[in-house]
Design an enzyme around this catalytic site. Structure first.
Site, PDB file in Angstrom:
ATOM      1  N   ASP A 505       1.246  -1.015   0.128  1.00  0.00           N
ATOM      2  CA  ASP A 505       0.496  -0.011  -0.268  1.00  0.00           C
ATOM      3  C   ASP A 505       0.441   1.544  -0.035  1.00  0.00           C
ATOM      4  OD1 ASP A 505      -2.175   1.673   0.319  1.00  0.00           O
ATOM      5  OD2 ASP A 505      -2.743   0.885   2.081  1.00  0.00           O
ATOM      6  N   GLU A 508       3.023   4.536  -3.912  1.00  0.00           N
ATOM      7  CA  GLU A 508       2.798   6.671  -4.978  1.00  0.00           C
ATOM      8  C   GLU A 508       3.217   7.275  -5.433  1.00  0.00           C
ATOM      9  OE1 GLU A 508       0.745   5.759  -2.790  1.00  0.00           O
ATOM     10  OE2 GLU A 508      -1.203   4.656  -3.793  1.00  0.00           O
ATOM     11  N   ASP A 581      -8.262   3.643  -1.501  1.00  0.00           N
ATOM     12  CA  ASP A 581     -10.332   3.972  -0.536  1.00  0.00           C
ATOM     13  C   ASP A 581     -10.845   4.995  -1.390  1.00  0.00           C
ATOM     14  OD1 ASP A 581      -7.329   3.159   0.356  1.00  0.00           O
ATOM     15  OD2 ASP A 581      -6.819   4.964   1.167  1.00  0.00           O
TER      16      ASP A 581
END
Ligand SMILES: *[C@@H]1O[C@H](CO)[C@@H](O)[C@H](O)[C@H]1NC(C)=O
Ligand SMILES: *[C@@H]1O[C@H](CO)[C@@H](O)[C@H](O)[C@H]1NC(C)=O
Length: 918
Positions: A505, A508, A581
């Site tokens: 997770d 980015e 999300d």
């Protein structure tokens, strides 16, 4: 300041959902408005602002000379504004071609000051073997032409324009609208300031402006698609034109909190690929560049009065802050051709393990071992199958990955063994931010080996994330990836077992106190590469390194499973992704379909949206609808935020518990069909979830449909996206009927029907002319279904024929690559069902066998006269078996009089046989 920023994030991530429903709506709206300012708009981005204000036809580049060397074309581009004396430097265009309709164009400065970053590890090695040796260059009337098989590339000299053509028809063009601009790197002029300040952050831009922009036109196109990831519809609507000006489509991987429905802002991943589609033609374009990119889709100009017949065309304008110009044109002609062409450049989808295609149960967080066991037992108690239980960040010791909280998870191995006893698996989260804690072995080693990304001063970059002060591994460096991969060995990752898989997770990468919630663009990677150049691919390299870890640890030749939030072109050959999300609301349920369809068009098919919605509390109806739709996502996982109410699928009472159970059962019954489709993706690159026009390319009515989709080519799915719905408008494509999978009722193709719906199910249909393999016995996990018999559901078309395939292997190892698999073809014709082998004769050195039987054959689409005398003969064994008219299809007791069920024909799924039914 920094700490304050992080607190705000914490608050946003953790806090506001506890406020109750009314306050929640206010808080969410407030968060959107507030949050938007955290991200740059086009007018706050230097290159975007400048390029967007350019006039059509403003490009000053022309071709000065062209050569053919080594089977490639080299052309020099010169800018007409460059004086003889202060020559700004020419550009060299490299044109090459590959088998199967792929044209590649690279443009570089003839003298590069600093080498522009060319993203490694995206293009597959095998591509080079497919390069065509261009034999001849035809020079004519100020143009150079390369003739390939079935198409040609024309390079106009002045102005510089490039056309990919097919005889008389133009397919694609570059710079036809004159928007090609290339900022050559240069010395800083006196008094010039290259700094770019956004909010409290300053990007020093030490190498100055170096952006690239150009236009690409798609001919014969009604719509363009692609450019994930954003929460919008399937077609890319115009962003610029006489009347419409919105933000352009942005590709800049960001941890966008509470993402907004219908916004062109980019989310966690970026794939700079676009597909165009019209009635007669599909084409594609891919720009391999990992810097911040924006793309405008230009509104169609109104046809002038009396103008010649208008050619349908979509014009697009592509712009990137930096990086290289390395672009691919795909000529189609059909949608599947373009996907095959694109995935032959960037790779086909991985073949998942069988368990990974089943249902996953996740929550931030399952608190402790007792909680894990309770949830696991709940599934058994309520007779619901599931395969994987997930642990989010709270399972670690202080957000140090590869560790376990000693109080909450004191016996991780025993815990995994206990879960694995029922054939189930576990997943733990491993994120890229490394806690700067001198007692943490990962940090100590990474720091001493110099493996972190550096800031502009050359020190380890230090940013805020879950653990507080954190550094980020430089995953661009293959040595760092290899070192990271070793951390997944059983001896290094204490408490891990072969039944533990991984989730990445925040890759980015998310940096709570950084500009736009990520790291500074002037940070430095391996080889002196600036973060600005590699940004959109960082998550991909991190994902790749984790996958390499699972490959390395496995003594048992186990296929890896790693889920990632961030992605780039090529991610499909590494692992699965999810759409991040999302919210527990109907809009997010609805938008999950175009989001996943778009990903599929870019080759990334192993993807899903969090069932139930991550933020907020779904009511029982929304949750049920989400389970019903999610059963057809390629990746099927329930997940929830830390502050949400518990929502394990049995907590909502009847009828919801039963309905969710039925959704899970539907998924498990279809696993053989899913797995066969995953294999197709692995071989041909084709996605599991397909827009209707992929199978019905000339059906104009289907081009913009994105509230329904095809799973493979045989199942049509339409979600229910509103509360208390009583009907849904379903479009049935093609000329053949579709059969309701629960009732057997049929609908003819080529029409839109207002189909009544109840809470019991969403509209799902099987195509007439198809055969779908299922396993209908319900077990606790997919592993326990291994030896179960098959059901074949045959939906007959107008000529009483049907066809289907089944792929089977051991579901775990890489032996399938050595030939250890079964691939069957089932055909129904002349009243006879036949099973034949589809696998090539000498497929390899390993073998796979199964003794699974066929226990049931269901025929749909019969007429009553067919049912008057039915004798079923298994011709291969000479035995007569029984058949019944009109029994139930699923367990709910729907009875159709036009169906026939053959029981226990006692044939093996892997054998050749034929059964005479009618
Ligand atoms: C083409 O070849 C000529 C002669 O060898 C050379 O001078 C010129 O630079 C070449 N042009 C390109 C674009 O490579
Ligand atoms: C029926 O299905 C078979 C097998 O896929 C196909 O060959 C045939 O053309 C189909 N017939 C019609 C009328 O679509």
């Amino acid at each position: 300041m920094e700490v304050g920023d992080m607190d705000r994030w914490r608050q946003k991530k953790n806090g506001f959902l506890a406020l109750g429903l009314v306050l929640l709506v206010v808080a969410v709206t407030g968060a959107h408005a507030w949050k938007k300012d955290e991200f740059k708009r086009c007018d706050q981005t230097i290159f975007c602002r400048e390029y967007r204000n350019l006039d059509i036809g403003s490009s000053k580049w022309y071709v000065s000379d062209v050569n053919l060397t080594n089977g490639k074309v080299r052309a020099r581009l010169v800018n007409e504004d460059d004086g003889e004396a202060e020559h700004g430097g020419s550009l060299i265009l490299h044109l090459s071609a590959y088998q199967d309709g792929i044209v590649r164009v690279k443009v570089k400065e003839a003298d590069q000051k600093k080498k522009r970053f060319e993203v490694p590890d995206v293009i597959v090695k095998e591509l080079e073997e497919k390069r065509l040796w261009i034999q001849r260059l035809i020079e004519k009337d100020g143009a150079s032409m390369v003739v390939l098989s079935g198409h040609e590339v024309v390079l106009l000299h002045k102005p510089f324009q490039l056309y990919v053509r097919n005889g008389k028809e133009t397919l694609l063009s570059l710079n036809a609208k004159g928007l090609f601009h290339f900022e050559r790197q240069r010395e800083k002029r006196e008094g010039e300031n290259w700094d770019d300040t956004f909010r409290s952050h300053t990007d020093t831009r030490p190498h100055g402006p170096q952006s690239i922009g150009f236009d690409v036109s798609f001919y014969g196109a009604d719509f363009v698609y692609g450019l994930p990831e954003r929460a919008t519809g399937l077609t890319l609507k115009p962003t610029k034109g006489a009347e419409i000006v919105s933000e352009p489509y942005r590709l800049f991987n960001s941890d966008i909190f509470e993402y907004i429905y219908e916004s062109p802002f980019g989310l966690y991943g970026a794939v700079p690929v676009m597909q165009s589609h019209g009635e007669k033609r599909t084409t594609g374009f891919f720009w391999l560049n990992a810097a911040e990119m924006v793309v405008d889709v230009l509104a169609k100009e109104k046809a002038e009065e009396g103008a010649a017949e208008e050619v349908s065309r979509v014009d697009t304008h592509w712009m990137a802050e930096s990086g290289a110009f390395d672009a691919f044109f795909f000529i189609g002609p059909g949608p599947k051709d373009v996907i095959r062409q694109y995935t032959s450049v960037t790779g086909k989808s991985i073949m998942p393990q069988f368990f990974a295609t089943a249902y996953h149960q996740c929550r931030w967080n399952y608190k402790d071992e007792a909680d894990v066991f309770q949830v696991d037992a709940g599934f058994d108690e309520y007779d619901m199958p599931y395969d994987v239980l997930w642990l989010d960040i709270e399972h670690t010791d202080g957000k140090k990955y590869f560790t376990w909280d000693p109080v909450l998870f004191p016996n991780p191995k025993e815990m995994q063994d206990k879960i694995a006893a029922k054939g189930r698996k576990m997943v733990t989260i491993i994120d890229p931010h490394i806690k700067r804690d001198n007692n943490y072995y990962i940090h100590k080693e990474a720091q001493s080996k110099g493996y972190y990304i550096k800031n502009k001063h050359g020190a380890d970059f230090d940013g805020w994330c879950w653990p507080g002060s954190s550094s980020y591994l430089d995953m661009l460096n293959p040595e760092v990836r290899s070192w990271w991969a070793d951390k997944f060995s059983y001896s290094s990752y204490q408490g891990s077992t072969p039944n533990l898989y991984i989730w990445n997770d925040m890759n980015e990468p998310s940096v709570f106190n950084g500009p736009e919630a990520t790291m500074e663009r002037d940070n430095i990677h391996y080889g002196g590469v600036e973060h600005r150049d590699v940004h959109n691919a960082y998550g991909y390299y991190f994902h790749m390194a984790s996958v390499e870890g699972l490959m390395k640890r496995g003594e048992n030749n186990d296929r890896p499973f790693v889920l990632s939030r961030s992605f780039f072109a090529g991610t499909q050959k590494v692992g699965a992704i999810w759409t991040g999300d999302n919210n527990a609301d109907w809009d997010h349920l609805r938008v999950s379909v175009p989001m996943l369809l778009t990903l599929g068009l870019t080759g990334i098919t192993f993807a899903g949206a969090d069932v139930g919605g991550f933020f907020g509390n779904p009511d029982a109806e929304l949750l049920t609808r989400w389970y019903q739709l999610g059963a057809y996502y390629p990746f099927y996982r329930g997940h929830a935020h830390l502050d949400t109410k518990r929502r394990e699928p049995w907590l909502f009472g009847e009828p919801y518990t039963s309905l969710i159970r039925e959704s899970l059962h539907t998924r498990y019954a279809l696993l053989p069909y899913f797995y066969t489709l995953f294999r197709e993706a692995n071989v041909n690159g084709l996605p599991l979830m397909r827009p209707l026009w992929m199978e019905y390319p000339s059906d104009k009515h289907s081009f913009a449909i994105d509230d329904e989709f095809l799973l493979g080519k045989d199942i049509l799915v339409h979600g229910v996206y509103s509360e208390k719905a009583v009907s849904e408008e379903v479009y049935f494509p093609g000329s053949q009927p579709w059969f309701d999978v629960r009732t057997g009722a049929s609908y003819s193709g080529g029409q839109t029907v207002q189909v009544p719906v109840t809470l019991d199910s969403i509209p799902v249909y099987q195509r007439a002319g198809s055969i779908i393999p299922r396993k209908d016995r319900f077990r606790r996990s997919s592993f326990q279904m291994e030896n179960d018999p098959y059901t074949l559901v045959i939906a007959l078309n107008g000529t009483y024929e049907a066809r289907g395939e089944l792929y089977i292997d051991d579901g775990k190892s890489f032996d399938f690559e050595k030939g250890a698999y079964i691939h069957r073809l089932f055909t129904f014709a002349d009243g006879r069902l036949t099973s034949t082998n589809l696998a090539p004769g000498n497929k390899g050195t390993k073998e796979f066998t199964t003794s699974c039987l066929v226990e049931r054959i269901i025929l749909l689409g019969l007429k009553s006269k067919d049912l008057s005398s039915h004798r079923v003969l298994v011709e291969s064994s000479g035995t007569q078996v029984s058949a019944e008219i009109g029994p139930s299809l699923l367990r709910k007791g729907y009875h159709q009089t036009n169906s026939l069920v053959v029981r226990m024909p006692k044939v093996r799924i892997s054998d050749d046989w034929s059964i005479k039914v009618l």
